[in-house]
Design a protein around this motif. Structure first.
Motif, PDB file in Angstrom:
ATOM      1  N   GLN A   1       0.811  -1.230   0.000  1.00 41.39           N
ATOM      2  CA  GLN A   1       0.000   0.000   0.000  1.00 41.39           C
ATOM      3  C   GLN A   1       0.838   1.271   0.000  1.00 41.39           C
ATOM      4  OE1 GLN A   1      -2.861  -0.393   3.172  1.00 41.39           O
ATOM      5  NE2 GLN A   1      -4.120  -1.828   2.017  1.00 41.39           N
ATOM      6  N   TRP A   2       2.155   1.152   0.120  1.00 35.86           N
ATOM      7  CA  TRP A   2       2.980   2.340  -0.034  1.00 35.86           C
ATOM      8  C   TRP A   2       2.902   2.872  -1.466  1.00 35.86           C
ATOM      9  CZ3 TRP A   2       6.890   2.359  -3.662  1.00 35.86           C
ATOM     10  CH2 TRP A   2       7.304   1.121  -4.136  1.00 35.86           C
ATOM     11  N   ARG A   3       2.592   1.981  -2.392  1.00 32.10           N
ATOM     12  CA  ARG A   3       2.514   2.415  -3.796  1.00 32.10           C
ATOM     13  C   ARG A   3       1.298   3.312  -4.058  1.00 32.10           C
ATOM     14  NH1 ARG A   3       3.879  -3.391  -6.391  1.00 32.10           N
ATOM     15  NH2 ARG A   3       2.513  -2.609  -8.050  1.00 32.10           N
ATOM     16  N   PRO A   4       0.067   2.898  -3.727  1.00 30.68           N
ATOM     17  CA  PRO A   4      -1.042   3.861  -3.893  1.00 30.68           C
ATOM     18  C   PRO A   4      -0.907   5.089  -3.008  1.00 30.68           C
ATOM     19  CG  PRO A   4      -1.774   1.868  -2.756  1.00 30.68           C
ATOM     20  CD  PRO A   4      -0.410   1.568  -3.293  1.00 30.68           C
ATOM     21  N   ALA A   5      -0.238   4.935  -1.847  1.00 32.20           N
ATOM     22  CA  ALA A   5      -0.032   6.124  -0.998  1.00 32.20           C
ATOM     23  C   ALA A   5       0.888   7.123  -1.714  1.00 32.20           C
ATOM     24  CB  ALA A   5       0.585   5.704   0.331  1.00 32.20           C
ATOM     25  N   LEU A   6       1.938   6.605  -2.358  1.00 32.21           N
ATOM     26  CA  LEU A   6       2.835   7.490  -3.104  1.00 32.21           C
ATOM     27  C   LEU A   6       2.133   8.112  -4.307  1.00 32.21           C
ATOM     28  CD1 LEU A   6       5.666   8.620  -3.418  1.00 32.21           C
ATOM     29  CD2 LEU A   6       6.327   6.540  -4.654  1.00 32.21           C
ATOM     30  N   VAL A   7       1.296   7.322  -4.977  1.00 35.37           N
ATOM     31  CA  VAL A   7       0.520   7.853  -6.106  1.00 35.37           C
ATOM     32  C   VAL A   7      -0.393   8.980  -5.635  1.00 35.37           C
ATOM     33  CG1 VAL A   7      -1.324   7.291  -7.746  1.00 35.37           C
ATOM     34  CG2 VAL A   7       0.627   5.750  -7.471  1.00 35.37           C
ATOM     35  N   THR A   8      -1.050   8.770  -4.506  1.00 27.02           N
ATOM     36  CA  THR A   8      -1.941   9.812  -3.967  1.00 27.02           C
ATOM     37  C   THR A   8      -1.173  11.092  -3.665  1.00 27.02           C
ATOM     38  OG1 THR A   8      -3.330   8.087  -2.977  1.00 27.02           O
ATOM     39  CG2 THR A   8      -3.571  10.319  -2.120  1.00 27.02           C
ATOM     40  N   LEU A   9      -0.014  10.966  -3.044  1.00 26.62           N
ATOM     41  CA  LEU A   9       0.788  12.155  -2.743  1.00 26.62           C
ATOM     42  C   LEU A   9       1.229  12.866  -4.012  1.00 26.62           C
ATOM     43  CD1 LEU A   9       3.009  10.843   0.215  1.00 26.62           C
ATOM     44  CD2 LEU A   9       1.104  12.452   0.330  1.00 26.62           C
ATOM     45  N   MET A  10       1.647  12.101  -5.018  1.00 29.36           N
ATOM     46  CA  MET A  10       2.076  12.726  -6.275  1.00 29.36           C
ATOM     47  C   MET A  10       0.921  13.449  -6.961  1.00 29.36           C
ATOM     48  SD  MET A  10       4.839  10.181  -8.104  1.00 29.36           S
ATOM     49  CE  MET A  10       3.625   8.929  -8.433  1.00 29.36           C
ATOM     50  N   LEU A  11      -0.267  12.840  -6.937  1.00 30.94           N
ATOM     51  CA  LEU A  11      -1.424  13.494  -7.566  1.00 30.94           C
ATOM     52  C   LEU A  11      -1.805  14.768  -6.828  1.00 30.94           C
ATOM     53  CD1 LEU A  11      -3.640  10.389  -8.449  1.00 30.94           C
ATOM     54  CD2 LEU A  11      -2.342  11.833 -10.016  1.00 30.94           C
ATOM     55  N   PHE A  12      -1.757  14.729  -5.496  1.00 33.36           N
ATOM     56  CA  PHE A  12      -2.038  15.953  -4.727  1.00 33.36           C
ATOM     57  C   PHE A  12      -0.992  17.028  -5.029  1.00 33.36           C
ATOM     58  CE2 PHE A  12      -4.677  13.497  -1.527  1.00 33.36           C
ATOM     59  CZ  PHE A  12      -5.840  14.186  -1.809  1.00 33.36           C
ATOM     60  N   ALA A  13       0.278  16.611  -5.124  1.00 32.74           N
ATOM     61  CA  ALA A  13       1.362  17.577  -5.357  1.00 32.74           C
ATOM     62  C   ALA A  13       1.240  18.238  -6.724  1.00 32.74           C
ATOM     63  CB  ALA A  13       2.709  16.877  -5.212  1.00 32.74           C
ATOM     64  N   ILE A  14       1.003  17.445  -7.758  1.00 36.06           N
ATOM     65  CA  ILE A  14       0.927  18.030  -9.100  1.00 36.06           C
ATOM     66  C   ILE A  14      -0.352  18.862  -9.263  1.00 36.06           C
ATOM     67  CG2 ILE A  14      -0.202  16.028 -10.148  1.00 36.06           C
ATOM     68  CD1 ILE A  14       2.460  18.291 -11.770  1.00 36.06           C
ATOM     69  N   THR A  15      -1.425  18.434  -8.581  1.00 30.74           N
ATOM     70  CA  THR A  15      -2.647  19.243  -8.624  1.00 30.74           C
ATOM     71  C   THR A  15      -2.426  20.575  -7.916  1.00 30.74           C
ATOM     72  OG1 THR A  15      -3.985  17.220  -8.606  1.00 30.74           O
ATOM     73  CG2 THR A  15      -5.096  19.276  -8.051  1.00 30.74           C
ATOM     74  N   GLY A  16      -1.767  20.523  -6.746  1.00 30.11           N
ATOM     75  CA  GLY A  16      -1.473  21.771  -6.036  1.00 30.11           C
ATOM     76  C   GLY A  16      -0.556  22.680  -6.834  1.00 30.11           C
ATOM     77  N   ALA A  17       0.448  22.096  -7.489  1.00 32.12           N
ATOM     78  CA  ALA A  17       1.356  22.903  -8.309  1.00 32.12           C
ATOM     79  C   ALA A  17       0.611  23.550  -9.477  1.00 32.12           C
ATOM     80  CB  ALA A  17       2.497  22.034  -8.825  1.00 32.12           C
ATOM     81  N   SER A  18      -0.370  22.843 -10.012  1.00 33.94           N
ATOM     82  CA  SER A  18      -1.132  23.395 -11.142  1.00 33.94           C
ATOM     83  C   SER A  18      -1.993  24.574 -10.733  1.00 33.94           C
ATOM     84  CB  SER A  18      -2.027  22.296 -11.743  1.00 33.94           C
ATOM     85  OG  SER A  18      -1.248  21.205 -12.149  1.00 33.94           O
ATOM     86  N   PHE A  19      -2.243  24.736  -9.450  1.00 27.90           N
ATOM     87  CA  PHE A  19      -3.033  25.866  -8.969  1.00 27.90           C
ATOM     88  C   PHE A  19      -2.207  27.156  -8.923  1.00 27.90           C
ATOM     89  CE2 PHE A  19      -6.306  23.260  -6.328  1.00 27.90           C
ATOM     90  CZ  PHE A  19      -6.866  22.827  -7.515  1.00 27.90           C
ATOM     91  N   VAL A  20      -0.884  27.059  -8.990  1.00 31.04           N
ATOM     92  CA  VAL A  20      -0.021  28.236  -8.860  1.00 31.04           C
ATOM     93  C   VAL A  20       0.158  28.892 -10.235  1.00 31.04           C
ATOM     94  CG1 VAL A  20       2.246  29.061  -8.142  1.00 31.04           C
ATOM     95  CG2 VAL A  20       1.192  27.123  -6.954  1.00 31.04           C
ATOM     96  N   PRO A  21      -0.270  30.147 -10.386  1.00 30.19           N
ATOM     97  CA  PRO A  21      -0.181  30.791 -11.708  1.00 30.19           C
ATOM     98  C   PRO A  21       1.224  30.821 -12.297  1.00 30.19           C
ATOM     99  CG  PRO A  21      -1.589  32.060 -10.242  1.00 30.19           C
ATOM    100  CD  PRO A  21      -0.967  30.985  -9.403  1.00 30.19           C
ATOM    101  N   LYS A  22       2.259  30.949 -11.428  1.00 30.87           N
ATOM    102  CA  LYS A  22       3.630  30.993 -11.955  1.00 30.87           C
ATOM    103  C   LYS A  22       4.030  29.689 -12.645  1.00 30.87           C
ATOM    104  CE  LYS A  22       5.451  34.368  -8.642  1.00 30.87           C
ATOM    105  NZ  LYS A  22       6.429  34.602  -7.550  1.00 30.87           N
TER     106      LYS A  22
END
Length: 363
Positions: free
Chosen positions: A96-117
């Motif tokens: 389950q470390w694998r889906p946990a890592l996937v979840t973190l990566m998806l949250f990170a890239i989604t959060g980064a996409s919110f930044v206009p810069k």
């Protein structure tokens, strides 16, 4: 009811709380009565929630009976015992470390996409990389990772994959459908109109059943499509139909002079659409677009009817355990907190984005 305009209604500022309260909550007899009644009601509800959810709560117990013997409040020991199953479902426990890592990566890239810069081409490449790595991690079978069939994908990663991918794939499709519906080509206009109206005319449950049960009947013998992929296509088409109408509303709201000015500059159709029309039209309809995204995120819970274990379904399965049966309030409050955080973040971001994009248009 009479109101005064001496103090702005947007909210109290430091040193102006009392004048703000007088101006906005106690500016008439009627408003004062409503304010007092609602304040008492809110206090009564919060007092009960705090008593049940914190003061009398049981945070650690081996089962439901021990919880009931220890106190009369919420049994949060259930969440402590079942959170891994609720979040990751049937995915093998030791992996389950694998889906946990996937979840973190998806949250990170989604959060980064919110930044206009970070609204640039490199972010799109990062999305492709994250999705590719996520696929490898979830499936495995290469690089020494144990293979895990997609039937075992469940919980929060499945909810995120379905909701994020349907948003990414659905929006460009929605723009094309909206433009097609306004096209001067009769065949294109008819096709786009029919696609939008058919999808908007049926509930999502019907589309999911069609994708899950009817589609395999039309495929060649021995050929099958992954159930998650079928659900993703169904949700994407459904979301695109609703967003297409949002985008079309933005196109209709644009002044005719914008189109005429672009034509006067001699711009091609696609350059005019890309550089002048769509940026303005999408800015106008940000609130309904985000409303559809929030609804789509919550609608992914409907995939449970085609036997996919999303976040909602893993919660319901966790409640079947005889040792913890009956703790529905705790289970659904935990689930509601996850959905609320995600939806509230999207809502606040859309408001901030709307203010930012309209900053130069304020009078």
């Amino acid at each position: 009811m009479a109101t005064t305009t001496a103090v702005p209604a947007s909210g109290p500022t430091a040193g102006r709380l009392v004048p703000w309260l007088k101006a906005n909550l106690f500016n008439s007899v009627g408003n004062s009565i409503i304010t007092i009644v609602l304040a008492v009601l809110l206090f009564w509800i919060l007092k009960g929630l705090v008593q049940w959810g914190i003061i009398d709560a049981v945070w650690s117990a081996p089962n439901m009976r021990a919880c009931q013997a220890a106190g009369t409040g919420a049994c949060w020991a259930f969440v402590g015992e079942k959170w891994r199953f609720i979040l990751f479902g049937r995915y093998p426990f030791e992996l389950q470390w694998r889906p946990a890592l996937v979840t973190l990566m998806l949250f990170a890239i989604t959060g980064a996409s919110f930044v206009p810069k970070l609204w640039r081409r490199e972010t799109a490449y990062a999305w492709v990389a994250v999705l590719a790595v996520s696929t490898v991690l979830m499936y495995g079978g290469i690089l020494g990772l144990e293979y895990v069939p997609s039937d075992l994908w469940s919980g929060l990663p499945l909810t995120l994959i379905l909701s994020l991918l349907s948003m990414i794939l659905g929006f460009p499709l929605a723009v094309l459908l909206a433009l097609g519906r306004r096209s001067n080509l009769p065949v294109v206009k008819l096709f786009c109109t029919a696609a939008i109206e058919i999808m908007r005319g049926v509930p999502l449950i019907t589309v999911l059943f069609m994708a899950s049960l009817m589609l395999p009947l039309f495929l060649p013998p021995g050929f099958t499509v992954d159930k998650q992929l079928r659900a993703l296509v169904a949700i994407t088409l459904f979301l695109a139909a609703y967003q297409a109408e949002d985008v079309r509303a933005g196109l209709l709201a644009l002044p005719k002079g914008q189109f005429e000015a672009a034509d006067a500059l001699g711009l091609s159709y696609w350059r005019k659409t890309k550089s002048i029309v769509l940026p303005q039209a999408i800015t106008i309809v940000i609130p309904p677009l985000v409303g559809n995204l929030i609804g789509n995120f919550k609608n992914t819970s409907l995939v449970s009817i085609i036997s996919l274990l999303d976040l909602m379904q893993t919660t319901q399965v966790a409640l079947i355990d005889p040792n913890w049966r009956g703790l529905t309030s705790e289970a659904y409050l935990f689930l509601a907190a996850i959905y609320f955080v995600a939806c509230f973040a999207m809502s606040r971001y859309s408001q901030w984005l709307e203010r930012r994009l309209n900053k130069g248009k304020r009078r």
